[in-house]
Design a protein around this motif. Structure first.
Motif, PDB file in Angstrom:
ATOM      1  N   GLU A  17      -2.776  14.492  -5.312  1.00 52.87           N
ATOM      2  CA  GLU A  17      -1.250  15.070  -5.278  1.00 52.87           C
ATOM      3  C   GLU A  17      -0.426  14.069  -4.032  1.00 52.87           C
ATOM      4  O   GLU A  17       0.907  13.948  -3.935  1.00 52.87           O
ATOM      5  N   ASP A  18      -1.768  13.029  -3.619  1.00 48.38           N
ATOM      6  CA  ASP A  18      -1.017  12.205  -2.553  1.00 48.38           C
ATOM      7  C   ASP A  18      -0.217  11.407  -3.328  1.00 48.38           C
ATOM      8  O   ASP A  18      -0.983  10.630  -4.621  1.00 48.38           O
ATOM      9  N   TRP A  19       0.374  10.333  -2.361  1.00 42.18           N
ATOM     10  CA  TRP A  19       0.914   8.771  -3.342  1.00 42.18           C
ATOM     11  C   TRP A  19       0.918   7.988  -1.980  1.00 42.18           C
ATOM     12  O   TRP A  19       1.300   8.295  -0.650  1.00 42.18           O
ATOM     13  N   ALA A  20       0.689   6.602  -1.943  1.00 40.88           N
ATOM     14  CA  ALA A  20       0.739   5.900  -1.326  1.00 40.88           C
ATOM     15  C   ALA A  20       1.080   4.098  -1.501  1.00 40.88           C
ATOM     16  O   ALA A  20      -0.122   3.826  -2.348  1.00 40.88           O
ATOM     17  N   SER A  21       2.016   3.656  -0.872  1.00 43.88           N
ATOM     18  CA  SER A  21       1.781   2.746  -1.366  1.00 43.88           C
ATOM     19  C   SER A  21       1.965   1.520   0.204  1.00 43.88           C
ATOM     20  O   SER A  21       2.658   1.938   1.193  1.00 43.88           O
ATOM     21  N   THR A  22       2.460   0.015   0.465  1.00 45.84           N
ATOM     22  CA  THR A  22       2.553  -1.345   1.152  1.00 45.84           C
ATOM     23  C   THR A  22       3.016  -1.966   0.066  1.00 45.84           C
ATOM     24  O   THR A  22       3.355  -2.462  -0.803  1.00 45.84           O
ATOM     25  N   ALA A  23       4.443  -2.422   0.874  1.00 42.74           N
ATOM     26  CA  ALA A  23       5.040  -3.517   0.414  1.00 42.74           C
ATOM     27  C   ALA A  23       5.217  -4.725   1.864  1.00 42.74           C
ATOM     28  O   ALA A  23       5.461  -4.552   2.647  1.00 42.74           O
ATOM     29  N   VAL A  24       4.872  -6.392   1.120  1.00 45.26           N
ATOM     30  CA  VAL A  24       4.492  -7.078   1.567  1.00 45.26           C
ATOM     31  C   VAL A  24       3.868  -8.460   1.304  1.00 45.26           C
ATOM     32  O   VAL A  24       4.027  -8.215   0.527  1.00 45.26           O
ATOM     33  N   PRO A  25       5.410  -9.678   1.862  1.00 46.22           N
ATOM     34  CA  PRO A  25       6.925  -9.117   2.923  1.00 46.22           C
ATOM     35  C   PRO A  25       7.742  -8.489   2.361  1.00 46.22           C
ATOM     36  O   PRO A  25       7.737  -8.006   1.175  1.00 46.22           O
ATOM     37  N   ALA A  26       8.834  -7.337   2.823  1.00 48.67           N
ATOM     38  CA  ALA A  26      10.245  -6.966   2.762  1.00 48.67           C
ATOM     39  C   ALA A  26      10.571  -7.375   3.178  1.00 48.67           C
ATOM     40  O   ALA A  26      11.167  -8.821   4.081  1.00 48.67           O
ATOM     41  N   SER A  27      11.549  -7.868   1.980  1.00 46.50           N
ATOM     42  CA  SER A  27      13.121  -8.418   2.141  1.00 46.50           C
ATOM     43  C   SER A  27      12.881  -9.791   2.790  1.00 46.50           C
ATOM     44  O   SER A  27      12.958 -10.454   3.392  1.00 46.50           O
ATOM     45  N   GLY A  28      11.427  -9.885   2.378  1.00 44.96           N
ATOM     46  CA  GLY A  28      10.518 -12.282   3.306  1.00 44.96           C
ATOM     47  C   GLY A  28      10.468 -11.785   4.127  1.00 44.96           C
ATOM     48  O   GLY A  28      10.079 -13.124   4.750  1.00 44.96           O
ATOM     49  N   LEU A  29      10.616 -10.877   4.827  1.00 46.14           N
ATOM     50  CA  LEU A  29      10.034 -11.006   6.116  1.00 46.14           C
ATOM     51  C   LEU A  29       8.906  -9.476   6.285  1.00 46.14           C
ATOM     52  O   LEU A  29       9.774  -8.215   5.709  1.00 46.14           O
ATOM     53  N   GLY A  30       7.822  -9.559   7.034  1.00 44.60           N
ATOM     54  CA  GLY A  30       7.789  -7.662   7.597  1.00 44.60           C
ATOM     55  C   GLY A  30       6.794  -7.225   6.705  1.00 44.60           C
ATOM     56  O   GLY A  30       6.902  -7.435   5.872  1.00 44.60           O
ATOM     57  N   GLY A  31       7.725  -6.141   6.606  1.00 36.02           N
ATOM     58  CA  GLY A  31       6.204  -4.544   5.718  1.00 36.02           C
ATOM     59  C   GLY A  31       7.049  -3.513   5.511  1.00 36.02           C
ATOM     60  O   GLY A  31       7.781  -2.929   6.228  1.00 36.02           O
ATOM     61  N   VAL A  32       5.773  -3.009   4.652  1.00 36.07           N
ATOM     62  CA  VAL A  32       6.847  -1.013   4.911  1.00 36.07           C
ATOM     63  C   VAL A  32       5.661  -0.819   4.243  1.00 36.07           C
ATOM     64  O   VAL A  32       5.007  -1.285   2.983  1.00 36.07           O
ATOM     65  N   LEU A  33       5.617   0.209   4.843  1.00 31.85           N
ATOM     66  CA  LEU A  33       4.219   1.880   4.915  1.00 31.85           C
ATOM     67  C   LEU A  33       4.934   2.873   4.063  1.00 31.85           C
ATOM     68  O   LEU A  33       5.664   3.312   4.820  1.00 31.85           O
ATOM     69  N   VAL A  34       4.390   3.363   2.877  1.00 32.34           N
ATOM     70  CA  VAL A  34       4.899   4.612   2.741  1.00 32.34           C
ATOM     71  C   VAL A  34       3.612   5.368   2.074  1.00 32.34           C
ATOM     72  O   VAL A  34       2.909   5.217   1.952  1.00 32.34           O
ATOM     73  N   VAL A  35       3.912   7.071   2.832  1.00 35.50           N
ATOM     74  CA  VAL A  35       2.099   8.034   1.833  1.00 35.50           C
ATOM     75  C   VAL A  35       3.086   9.502   1.956  1.00 35.50           C
ATOM     76  O   VAL A  35       3.808   9.648   2.989  1.00 35.50           O
ATOM     77  N   LEU A  36       2.474   9.729   1.026  1.00 30.97           N
ATOM     78  CA  LEU A  36       3.474  11.193   0.458  1.00 30.97           C
ATOM     79  C   LEU A  36       2.554  12.112   0.038  1.00 30.97           C
ATOM     80  O   LEU A  36       1.019  11.467   0.382  1.00 30.97           O
ATOM     81  N   ASP A  37       2.659  13.833   0.994  1.00 26.87           N
ATOM     82  CA  ASP A  37       1.769  14.379   0.762  1.00 26.87           C
ATOM     83  C   ASP A  37       2.291  15.859  -0.405  1.00 26.87           C
ATOM     84  O   ASP A  37       2.865  16.372   0.312  1.00 26.87           O
TER      85      ASP A  37
END
Length: 261
Positions: A17-37
């Motif tokens: 039931e956990d969920w995790a993802s990353t996105a790189v690059p985000a909007s052309g720069l940087g990134g995003v991290l998401v973790v759900l429980d």
């Protein structure tokens, strides 16, 4: 940049039931991290025809999309919009007013060339490691501040505290809970790494006391996220008399993500 992720169900016969993802690059720069429980539903009816993994996938996908592509939105606005979008996807078929409608804890981080933004809702954790090795945990500690007896049973918790004033909040169907999240930002130059953990992985510190928050980024860097989860499983199996695991599951879904900036 280096990203490492591991997730493992508490029991192999049950879906994670956990969920995790990353996105790189985000909007052309940087990134995003998401973790759900995702919060395990009760044995009886929760008013919803969908599973918790369905819910976390919907919510997580929206969080990644909006936080990565809509830089003009704050993380609070991203969470509110994602909760609303997910609720709209099953509003016609499910009772979203049910106290145990599918819901999840949230860790959300976004970075660019200038800053690292963060958001934490409920009892998952985000650790910000500075270049000198100092670690700052970002925690929503409302569960720790509940009056004695509030967590005595699921029924008591649901009646007194779940998504209620004076209790604790999770991402369910009400976009308004986004304003309850712990948020902030840190200059990028002051962050070497991000470590995100669901409470099944943070048991290493919070339940078993095998090390403190400051030890975790180094451990995950050296042994990988799976190495941390393996250590937690060993501690769980050794606790045969339930000295540490006095309540709750013996083995919980566990997720750990490391981002080295």
């Amino acid at each position: 940049m280096r990203i490492a992720l591991a997730t493992e169900p508490g029991r192999p016969e049950r879906p994670n039931e956990d969920w995790a993802s990353t996105a790189v690059p985000a909007s052309g720069l940087g990134g995003v991290l998401v973790v759900l429980d995702g919060v395990t539903p009760p044995r009886d009816d929760d008013g919803c025809v969908h599973s918790v993994p369905w819910f976390t996938a919907r919510l997580g996908g929206s969080l990644v999309e909006l936080s990565a592509s809509r830089r003009e939105l704050t993380l609070t606005e991203v969470l509110a919009a994602s909760i609303r979008r997910t609720a709209d996807a099953h509003r016609s078929s499910c009772d979203l007013s049910h106290v145990r409608t599918p819901q999840a804890t949230v860790v959300l981080a976004r970075w660019d060339a200038r800053r690292v933004e963060h958001l934490v809702l409920s009892d998952s954790a985000l650790l910000l490691e500075a270049p000198d090795g100092t670690v700052r945990p970002v925690l929503d500690d409302r569960l720790d501040r509940l009056p004695p007896g509030t967590l005595a049973s699921e029924a008591v918790t649901d009646a007194r505290a779940r998504n209620k004033e004076g209790g604790f909040f999770t991402a369910a169907a009400d976009p308004g809970v986004a304003s309850r999240a712990v948020t902030g930002e840190t200059p990028l130059a002051e962050v070497r790494s991000l470590t995100a953990l669901t409470d099944g992985a943070s048991r290493w510190t919070e339940t078993f006391g095998a090390g403190d928050w400051a030890d975790l980024p180094g451990l995950v860097r050296e042994e990988g996220p799976q190495g941390l989860i393996d250590r937690v499983r060993e501690l769980e199996r050794a606790d045969t008399d339930r000295v540490f695991l006095r309540r709750g599951k013996r083995h919980d879904d566990a997720t750990a993500v490391l981002v080295e900036l």
